[in-house]
Design a protein around this motif. Structure first.
Motif, PDB file in Angstrom:
ATOM      1  N   TRP A   1       0.578  -1.009  -0.333  1.00  0.00           N
ATOM      2  CA  TRP A   1      -0.017   0.159   0.456  1.00  0.00           C
ATOM      3  C   TRP A   1       1.059   1.307   0.128  1.00  0.00           C
ATOM      4  CZ3 TRP A   1      -0.826   3.224   4.847  1.00  0.00           C
ATOM      5  CH2 TRP A   1      -1.465   4.209   4.166  1.00  0.00           C
TER       6      TRP A   1
ATOM      7  N   ALA B   1       2.283   2.130  -3.245  1.00  0.00           N
ATOM      8  CA  ALA B   1       1.221   2.169  -4.362  1.00  0.00           C
ATOM      9  C   ALA B   1       1.015   3.214  -4.367  1.00  0.00           C
ATOM     10  CB  ALA B   1      -0.183   0.851  -4.259  1.00  0.00           C
ATOM     11  N   ASP B   2       0.427   3.892  -3.170  1.00  0.00           N
ATOM     12  CA  ASP B   2       0.136   5.407  -2.917  1.00  0.00           C
ATOM     13  C   ASP B   2       0.857   6.035  -1.969  1.00  0.00           C
ATOM     14  OD1 ASP B   2      -1.226   7.691  -3.272  1.00  0.00           O
ATOM     15  OD2 ASP B   2      -2.523   7.069  -1.590  1.00  0.00           O
TER      16      ASP B   2
ATOM     17  N   GLY C   1      -0.350   9.443  -1.245  1.00  0.00           N
ATOM     18  CA  GLY C   1      -0.880   9.658  -0.032  1.00  0.00           C
ATOM     19  C   GLY C   1      -1.018   9.028   1.239  1.00  0.00           C
TER      20      GLY C   1
END
Length: 198
Positions: free
Chosen positions: A93, A96-97, A100
């Motif tokens: 995670w 991936a981001d 964010g």
């Protein structure tokens, strides 16, 4: 045109289902998953070999997170296999981001001061710093105490959960999922300290 004759379908018996399912016993799959997790965590502990740490770190990259999910995703949170699944999911995670994640971590770090310190993220926590932190945590599987790995990951997830709670675009379910992840990793860390994690 020839007339087609109707044939009553045969009723598949148990050999049909065994062939369809491959005859793989879920208990055997679970046992293999637990054994692999045990060897990865306990076998690598105390290793001074940087290659071992790197192989553990990049396991999801080389094997694919989907493959890891097939093996460990169903494992209980208080097992080595369940812990590894949650750690690799967290790393995937973050990669991936990263932007964010950095935003959520930044939003939560003012309120979760203690957890921020335990997580050990550089200040200010940009995307690259968060990726470096999660890599350092996973490298710890080989080089340090597994309880420390779990508690640092739990602290990181708690800061993110706190950040999510303060961001209007995040749902209550998003906050609860990250908080649950944090609590599961923390409980596993304490179980590891008491030598109950298997």
């Amino acid at each position: 045109m020839t007339e087609r004759r109707y044939h009553r379908p045969t009723t598949p018996g148990s050999p049909f289902f065994e062939a369809l399912l491959g005859g793989t016993d879920p208990a055997v799959v679970s046992e293999a998953a637990d054994r692999a997790a045990y060897l990865l965590v306990r076998g690598a502990r105390g290793s001074d070999d940087a290659e071992v740490a790197d192989r553990l770190l990049h396991l999801a990259d080389t094997e694919g997170i989907e493959t890891i999910a097939e093996v460990w995703a169903g494992a209980p949170a208080d097992s080595l296999a369940g812990c590894l699944w949650r750690l690799y999911l967290l790393r995937s995670w973050v990669y991936a981001d990263p932007v964010g994640v950095a935003r959520e971590f930044e939003a939560g770090r003012r309120s979760a001061q203690v957890a921020r310190v335990v997580a050990g993220v550089a200040d200010p926590p940009g995307p690259e710093q968060l990726q470096a932190m999660v890599d350092e945590v996973l490298r710890g599987i080989a080089g340090s105490d597994f309880a420390d790995v779990l508690l640092r990951a739990a602290a990181f997830a708690r800061v993110v959960a706190t950040g999510r709670a303060s961001l209007s675009e995040r749902s209550t379910a998003d906050v609860q999922r990250m908080l649950a992840l944090s609590e599961q990793l923390e409980a596993a860390g304490h179980a590891e300290l008491e030598h109950h994690l298997a």
